[in-house]
Motif scaffolding. Structure first.
Motif, PDB file in Angstrom:
ATOM      1  N   UNK A  21      -7.242  -2.706 -23.551  1.00 13.85           N
ATOM      2  CA  UNK A  21      -7.524  -3.864 -22.690  1.00 13.85           C
ATOM      3  C   UNK A  21      -8.552  -3.418 -21.660  1.00 13.85           C
ATOM      4  N   UNK A  22      -9.116  -4.383 -20.932  1.00  9.14           N
ATOM      5  CA  UNK A  22     -10.097  -4.036 -19.896  1.00  9.14           C
ATOM      6  C   UNK A  22      -9.372  -3.268 -18.787  1.00  9.14           C
ATOM      7  N   UNK A  23      -9.601  -1.973 -18.721  1.00 10.85           N
ATOM      8  CA  UNK A  23      -8.817  -1.100 -17.840  1.00 10.85           C
ATOM      9  C   UNK A  23      -9.664  -0.557 -16.693  1.00 10.85           C
ATOM     10  N   UNK A  24      -8.957  -0.161 -15.621  1.00  8.03           N
ATOM     11  CA  UNK A  24      -9.624   0.396 -14.449  1.00  8.03           C
ATOM     12  C   UNK A  24      -9.342   1.894 -14.372  1.00  8.03           C
ATOM     13  N   UNK A  25     -10.043   2.560 -13.446  1.00  4.11           N
ATOM     14  CA  UNK A  25      -9.791   3.991 -13.207  1.00  4.11           C
ATOM     15  C   UNK A  25      -8.346   4.206 -12.766  1.00  4.11           C
ATOM     16  N   UNK A  26      -7.832   3.277 -11.953  1.00  2.77           N
ATOM     17  CA  UNK A  26      -6.435   3.378 -11.498  1.00  2.77           C
ATOM     18  C   UNK A  26      -5.467   3.333 -12.679  1.00  2.77           C
ATOM     19  N   UNK A  27      -5.760   2.462 -13.654  1.00  2.00           N
ATOM     20  CA  UNK A  27      -4.896   2.360 -14.843  1.00  2.00           C
ATOM     21  C   UNK A  27      -4.864   3.687 -15.593  1.00  2.00           C
ATOM     22  N   UNK A  28      -6.046   4.276 -15.798  1.00  2.00           N
ATOM     23  CA  UNK A  28      -6.129   5.551 -16.528  1.00  2.00           C
ATOM     24  C   UNK A  28      -5.388   6.662 -15.780  1.00  2.00           C
ATOM     25  N   UNK A  29      -5.566   6.698 -14.464  1.00  2.00           N
ATOM     26  CA  UNK A  29      -4.882   7.718 -13.642  1.00  2.00           C
ATOM     27  C   UNK A  29      -3.369   7.544 -13.742  1.00  2.00           C
ATOM     28  N   UNK A  31       5.430  -5.802  -9.898  1.00  2.00           N
ATOM     29  CA  UNK A  31       5.099  -6.951 -10.759  1.00  2.00           C
ATOM     30  C   UNK A  31       3.932  -6.670 -11.703  1.00  2.00           C
ATOM     31  N   UNK A  32       3.909  -5.453 -12.245  1.00  2.00           N
ATOM     32  CA  UNK A  32       2.842  -5.079 -13.186  1.00  2.00           C
ATOM     33  C   UNK A  32       3.468  -4.517 -14.457  1.00  2.00           C
ATOM     34  N   UNK A  33       2.709  -4.622 -15.541  1.00  2.00           N
ATOM     35  CA  UNK A  33       3.104  -3.994 -16.794  1.00  2.00           C
ATOM     36  C   UNK A  33       2.372  -2.663 -16.923  1.00  2.00           C
ATOM     37  N   UNK A  34       2.937  -1.690 -17.635  1.00  2.00           N
ATOM     38  CA  UNK A  34       2.212  -0.430 -17.858  1.00  2.00           C
ATOM     39  C   UNK A  34       0.871  -0.704 -18.534  1.00  2.00           C
ATOM     40  N   UNK A  35      -0.196   0.028 -18.173  1.00  2.00           N
ATOM     41  CA  UNK A  35      -1.519  -0.204 -18.767  1.00  2.00           C
ATOM     42  C   UNK A  35      -1.492  -0.008 -20.282  1.00  2.00           C
ATOM     43  N   UNK A  36      -2.258  -0.828 -20.972  1.00  2.00           N
ATOM     44  CA  UNK A  36      -2.314  -0.752 -22.437  1.00  2.00           C
ATOM     45  C   UNK A  36      -3.349   0.302 -22.844  1.00  2.00           C
ATOM     46  N   UNK A  37      -2.987   1.553 -22.570  1.00  3.17           N
ATOM     47  CA  UNK A  37      -3.892   2.684 -22.822  1.00  3.17           C
ATOM     48  C   UNK A  37      -3.145   3.731 -23.645  1.00  3.17           C
ATOM     49  N   UNK A  38      -3.743   4.124 -24.776  1.00  2.86           N
ATOM     50  CA  UNK A  38      -3.173   5.217 -25.565  1.00  2.86           C
ATOM     51  C   UNK A  38      -3.705   6.546 -25.049  1.00  2.86           C
ATOM     52  N   UNK A  39      -2.816   7.498 -24.806  1.00  4.06           N
ATOM     53  CA  UNK A  39      -3.221   8.806 -24.266  1.00  4.06           C
ATOM     54  C   UNK A  39      -2.425   9.890 -24.976  1.00  4.06           C
ATOM     55  N   UNK A  40      -3.140  10.781 -25.676  1.00  2.00           N
ATOM     56  CA  UNK A  40      -2.465  11.856 -26.403  1.00  2.00           C
ATOM     57  C   UNK A  40      -3.244  13.154 -26.213  1.00  2.00           C
ATOM     58  N   UNK A  47       0.837  -1.201   0.000  1.00  2.00           N
ATOM     59  CA  UNK A  47       0.000   0.000   0.000  1.00  2.00           C
ATOM     60  C   UNK A  47       0.874   1.254   0.000  1.00  2.00           C
ATOM     61  N   UNK A  48       1.940   1.209   0.785  1.00  2.00           N
ATOM     62  CA  UNK A  48       2.856   2.343   0.888  1.00  2.00           C
ATOM     63  C   UNK A  48       3.548   2.615  -0.453  1.00  2.00           C
ATOM     64  N   UNK A  49       4.092   1.570  -1.051  1.00  2.00           N
ATOM     65  CA  UNK A  49       4.812   1.735  -2.321  1.00  2.00           C
ATOM     66  C   UNK A  49       3.856   2.115  -3.453  1.00  2.00           C
ATOM     67  N   UNK A  50       2.696   1.470  -3.490  1.00  2.00           N
ATOM     68  CA  UNK A  50       1.709   1.780  -4.531  1.00  2.00           C
ATOM     69  C   UNK A  50       1.262   3.232  -4.432  1.00  2.00           C
ATOM     70  N   UNK A 109       1.633   9.769 -15.474  1.00  2.00           N
ATOM     71  CA  UNK A 109       2.841   9.617 -16.273  1.00  2.00           C
ATOM     72  C   UNK A 109       4.136   9.462 -15.499  1.00  2.00           C
ATOM     73  N   UNK A 110       4.067   9.325 -14.174  1.00  2.00           N
ATOM     74  CA  UNK A 110       5.316   9.242 -13.383  1.00  2.00           C
ATOM     75  C   UNK A 110       5.422   7.924 -12.617  1.00  2.00           C
ATOM     76  N   UNK A 111       4.694   6.920 -13.088  1.00  2.00           N
ATOM     77  CA  UNK A 111       4.730   5.628 -12.395  1.00  2.00           C
ATOM     78  C   UNK A 111       5.970   4.835 -12.822  1.00  2.00           C
ATOM     79  N   UNK A 112       6.504   4.062 -11.896  1.00  2.00           N
ATOM     80  CA  UNK A 112       7.602   3.157 -12.250  1.00  2.00           C
ATOM     81  C   UNK A 112       7.129   1.724 -12.021  1.00  2.00           C
ATOM     82  N   UNK A 113       7.476   0.844 -12.946  1.00  2.00           N
ATOM     83  CA  UNK A 113       7.029  -0.548 -12.911  1.00  2.00           C
ATOM     84  C   UNK A 113       8.237  -1.416 -12.569  1.00  2.00           C
TER      85      UNK A 113
END
Length: 366
Positions: free
Chosen positions: A222-230, A172-181, A162-165, A235-239
């Motif tokens: 892909x089937x995405x969540x609100x968290x994925x879109x956020x 252990x996640x891949x970046x969301x498969x969401x196009x954003x421009x 919870x702290x790191x997230x 744009x500053x997440x590290x995987x």
């Protein structure tokens, strides 16, 4: 109201809100507000996140960096000293920090930096003191080891995750498969190439409006969540890959050990007795996904003692040259490569040729 109070208020409202299709829109908005507040907590407006802080001038050395995270007295320091003591070829640690306990190990020809990160739990969540600096160091790691006491693993695991997230580290996640421009005009253009269980056009528009984004192309692949879109908008997440190291297995039964072995991303060990270190090191190597390239001087045998180690995904001949010296590319005519990446040995290749683990290379200059 302070930022911490605002965060607590939003978190409690999210906890009270039932999760269903009717509340998905509202929860998405709350999540966006929470993400914005957390970002401001780590990097306050008008600054770059504060000074590095004394003792956190940690120079990144070696081929990869592994961060140890965990509560006090779970055995992090024992694990670090025993790993570095058994497998290290050097006792002089290349660090300038007083607060991070360092170690360096050599494994399969790669030099791996180990960092025992203190206070990531106690200091990070309130965003003051060293919490920010510790998180900043954790974000630079190629692999995170979450060290847990095998007698009370689940509670600690959830707290640390919870702290790191909460601070933008995705384990252990891949970046969301969401196009954003972003665009200058034209409104929000929303496209979903597959069925969506949580997001719809209105929810997407409201989350983007929270970020004052009113013109953008959004494509959900892909089937995405609100968290994925956020995550994509921030744009500053590290995987970062993560291994859960369950320590003190000398205190449990064989039956319990069999159950632990079935948990994904887990490695049971005893740091004190040095049990199962081989399995841990092999798993660390797999998760780091490093590629070793051996060099062959003209007219000589390949040097198998000190490979050039590259991260997976950046193993082209050009990457190899840049790792050795930035001017090497200017002098390169072609390369000869032996190994799994070529059809015949040796094969003449150019700068874009992608090499595999344990390939041998000879550079031919102009």
């Amino acid at each position: 109201m302070s930022m911490l109070a605002k965060i607590a208020e939003i978190e409690s409202e999210m906890a009270r809100t039932q999760r269903n299709k009717a509340t998905a829109h509202h929860l998405g908005l709350l999540k966006a507000r929470l993400a914005k507040l957390r970002r401001e907590l780590i990097t306050p407006k008008g600054g770059s996140g504060g000074a590095a802080g004394e003792g956190f001038d940690v120079a990144k050395t070696g081929d990869a960096r592994i961060g140890f995270v965990g509560f006090p007295s779970v055995g992090k320091s024992t694990l670090l000293s025993n790993l570095a003591g058994v497998y290290s070829e050097v006792a002089a640690y290349e660090f300038t920090t007083l607060t991070t306990v360092p170690g360096v190990i050599r494994y399969k020809g790669a030099k791996i930096q180990l960092l025992d990160l203190p206070g990531i739990i106690e200091g990070a969540k309130d965003g003051k003191g060293r919490g920010r600096q510790v998180i900043a160091v954790a974000r630079t790691c190629n692999l995170i080891l979450i060290v847990l006491d095998v007698l009370k693993p689940l509670g600690h695991k959830k707290l640390i995750e919870h702290e790191l997230e909460g601070f933008g580290i995705r384990l252990n996640k891949q970046p969301p498969n969401i196009g954003f421009k972003r665009k200058d005009k034209g409104g929000i253009n929303f496209t979903a190439t597959c069925g969506q269980s949580e997001l719809d056009g209105d929810t997407v528009k409201s989350i983007l409006a929270e970020y004052k984004i009113h013109n953008a192309d959004i494509t959900l692949r892909s089937d995405s969540t609100a968290d994925d879109l956020i995550d994509v908008v921030e744009g500053n997440r590290v995987y970062v890959p993560c291994i859960y190291v369950l320590n003190k297995i000398d205190q449990i039964s064989i039956e319990e050990l069999d159950i632990i072995y079935k948990v994904p991303h887990c490695v049971p060990i005893s740091a004190h007795h040095r049990w199962n270190f081989d399995d841990l090191l092999e798993r660390m190597w797999d998760y780091l996904r490093l590629v070793r390239i051996y060099t062959k001087p003209k007219g000589q045998l390949p040097d198998y003692t000190s490979p050039v180690v590259l991260p997976d995904g950046r193993t082209a001949v050009e990457d190899f040259c840049l790792k050795i010296h930035k001017n090497l590319m200017k002098e390169l005519k072609y390369a000869l490569v032996w190994g799994a990446s070529v059809k015949h040995n040796p094969q003449k290749v150019g700068k874009d040729h992608v090499m595999d683990d344990e390939d041998v290379i000879q550079l031919v200059k102009k």
